[in-house]
Scaffold this motif. Structure first.
Motif, PDB file in Angstrom:
ATOM      1  N   ILE A 236       0.680  -0.938   0.029  1.00  0.00           N
ATOM      2  CA  ILE A 236       0.111  -0.147  -0.038  1.00  0.00           C
ATOM      3  C   ILE A 236       0.646   1.559  -0.169  1.00  0.00           C
ATOM      4  CG2 ILE A 236      -1.473   1.240   1.538  1.00  0.00           C
ATOM      5  CD1 ILE A 236      -3.316  -1.266   2.632  1.00  0.00           C
ATOM      6  N   ALA A 237       2.236   1.485   1.002  1.00  0.00           N
ATOM      7  CA  ALA A 237       2.570   2.100   1.304  1.00  0.00           C
ATOM      8  C   ALA A 237       3.136   3.045  -0.739  1.00  0.00           C
ATOM      9  CB  ALA A 237       3.583   2.738   1.689  1.00  0.00           C
ATOM     10  N   LEU A 238       4.006   1.960  -1.097  1.00  0.00           N
ATOM     11  CA  LEU A 238       4.448   1.800  -2.340  1.00  0.00           C
ATOM     12  C   LEU A 238       3.335   1.810  -3.760  1.00  0.00           C
ATOM     13  CD1 LEU A 238       7.344   0.531  -4.516  1.00  0.00           C
ATOM     14  CD2 LEU A 238       5.973  -1.282  -4.431  1.00  0.00           C
ATOM     15  N   ALA A 239       2.634   1.612  -3.778  1.00  0.00           N
ATOM     16  CA  ALA A 239       1.611   1.662  -4.579  1.00  0.00           C
ATOM     17  C   ALA A 239       1.135   3.957  -4.602  1.00  0.00           C
ATOM     18  CB  ALA A 239      -0.126   1.317  -4.197  1.00  0.00           C
ATOM     19  N   ASP A 240       1.521   4.118  -3.130  1.00  0.00           N
ATOM     20  CA  ASP A 240       1.323   5.294  -2.756  1.00  0.00           C
ATOM     21  C   ASP A 240       2.969   6.405  -3.546  1.00  0.00           C
ATOM     22  OD1 ASP A 240      -1.264   5.072  -2.460  1.00  0.00           O
ATOM     23  OD2 ASP A 240      -1.579   5.424   0.233  1.00  0.00           O
ATOM     24  N   LEU A 241       3.310   5.844  -3.206  1.00  0.00           N
ATOM     25  CA  LEU A 241       4.464   6.146  -3.275  1.00  0.00           C
ATOM     26  C   LEU A 241       4.467   6.830  -4.987  1.00  0.00           C
ATOM     27  CD1 LEU A 241       7.639   6.787  -1.446  1.00  0.00           C
ATOM     28  CD2 LEU A 241       8.053   4.705  -2.956  1.00  0.00           C
ATOM     29  N   PRO A 242       5.729   8.540  -5.197  1.00  0.00           N
ATOM     30  CA  PRO A 242       5.298   8.916  -6.490  1.00  0.00           C
ATOM     31  C   PRO A 242       6.710   8.193  -7.211  1.00  0.00           C
ATOM     32  CG  PRO A 242       5.037  10.586  -4.623  1.00  0.00           C
ATOM     33  CD  PRO A 242       5.277   9.580  -4.295  1.00  0.00           C
ATOM     34  N   LEU A 243       6.782   8.310  -8.970  1.00  0.00           N
ATOM     35  CA  LEU A 243       7.980   7.727  -9.333  1.00  0.00           C
ATOM     36  C   LEU A 243       8.924   8.097  -9.291  1.00  0.00           C
ATOM     37  CD1 LEU A 243       5.753   6.751 -12.914  1.00  0.00           C
ATOM     38  CD2 LEU A 243       6.762   5.329 -10.830  1.00  0.00           C
ATOM     39  N   LYS A 244       9.004   9.832  -8.798  1.00  0.00           N
ATOM     40  CA  LYS A 244      10.080  10.731  -9.041  1.00  0.00           C
ATOM     41  C   LYS A 244      10.788  10.025  -8.266  1.00  0.00           C
ATOM     42  CE  LYS A 244       7.438  14.617  -7.527  1.00  0.00           C
ATOM     43  NZ  LYS A 244       6.360  15.367  -8.073  1.00  0.00           N
ATOM     44  N   THR A 245      10.274  10.219  -7.091  1.00  0.00           N
ATOM     45  CA  THR A 245      10.798   9.241  -5.227  1.00  0.00           C
ATOM     46  C   THR A 245      12.247   8.244  -5.906  1.00  0.00           C
ATOM     47  OG1 THR A 245       9.074   9.038  -3.985  1.00  0.00           O
ATOM     48  CG2 THR A 245      10.935   8.053  -3.738  1.00  0.00           C
ATOM     49  N   PHE A 246      11.995   6.954  -6.763  1.00  0.00           N
ATOM     50  CA  PHE A 246      12.644   6.413  -7.342  1.00  0.00           C
ATOM     51  C   PHE A 246      14.405   7.455  -7.889  1.00  0.00           C
ATOM     52  CE2 PHE A 246       9.053   4.104  -7.036  1.00  0.00           C
ATOM     53  CZ  PHE A 246      10.119   2.669  -6.441  1.00  0.00           C
ATOM     54  N   LEU A 247      14.029   8.680  -8.191  1.00  0.00           N
ATOM     55  CA  LEU A 247      15.330   8.812  -9.118  1.00  0.00           C
ATOM     56  C   LEU A 247      16.456  10.187  -7.796  1.00  0.00           C
ATOM     57  CD1 LEU A 247      13.789  10.951 -12.028  1.00  0.00           C
ATOM     58  CD2 LEU A 247      14.930   9.341 -12.539  1.00  0.00           C
TER      59      LEU A 247
END
Length: 143
Positions: A49-60
């Motif tokens: 659930i926490a991962l699904a709510d994470l913005p993609l830009k977080t991975f950068l």
């Protein structure tokens, strides 16, 4: 940066992206040995659930493996196309998944521009994609 979610009054906190990803995925022996796997199915669900709510830009913003230590991470960082990523960068992981799995848009709707697909995906023949291109299949003369 810590990530958290609450399920039925229980707060689950994940101290970093590495632990969040490890706890959100199915249990693996490597994660067990590293002490990174979820303690059970509820914690795994909380991580998902926490991962699904994470913005993609977080991975950068938060590298899992520093570019200086890993050639693949370095290559990804150097080849990242910020302009191509911009239209989807604010989507969450869950929203991006839903967008990718949604049917193609109809005329008149303007969704965010879809990232370019690798050639092997975009040039699949109808037959290899499992589609029939005419009402007569197989073509006459073949059985």
């Amino acid at each position: 940066m810590a990530y958290a979610t609450t399920i039925e009054g229980t707060r689950f906190t994940f101290p970093d992206l590495r632990r969040l990803l490890a706890k959100a995925t199915p249990e693996r022996s490597g994660d067990q040995l590293a002490g990174l796997c979820a303690d059970g199915p509820v914690e795994r669900l909380a991580a998902q659930i926490a991962l699904a709510d994470l913005p993609l830009k977080t991975f950068l913003a938060e590298e899992l493996i520093p570019s200086e230590e890993d050639e693949v991470s370095d290559l990804i960082a150097r080849r990242h196309d910020a302009a191509a990523f911009a239209p989807v960068s604010s989507l969450t992981v869950g929203a991006f998944r839903e967008w990718l799995l949604s049917p193609p848009p109809t005329r008149g709707r303007s969704p965010p521009s879809r990232p370019a697909s690798p050639p092997r995906w975009s040039r699949r023949s109808p037959r290899s994609a499992g589609c029939r291109t005419s009402s007569r299949w197989p073509p006459s003369g073949r059985s």
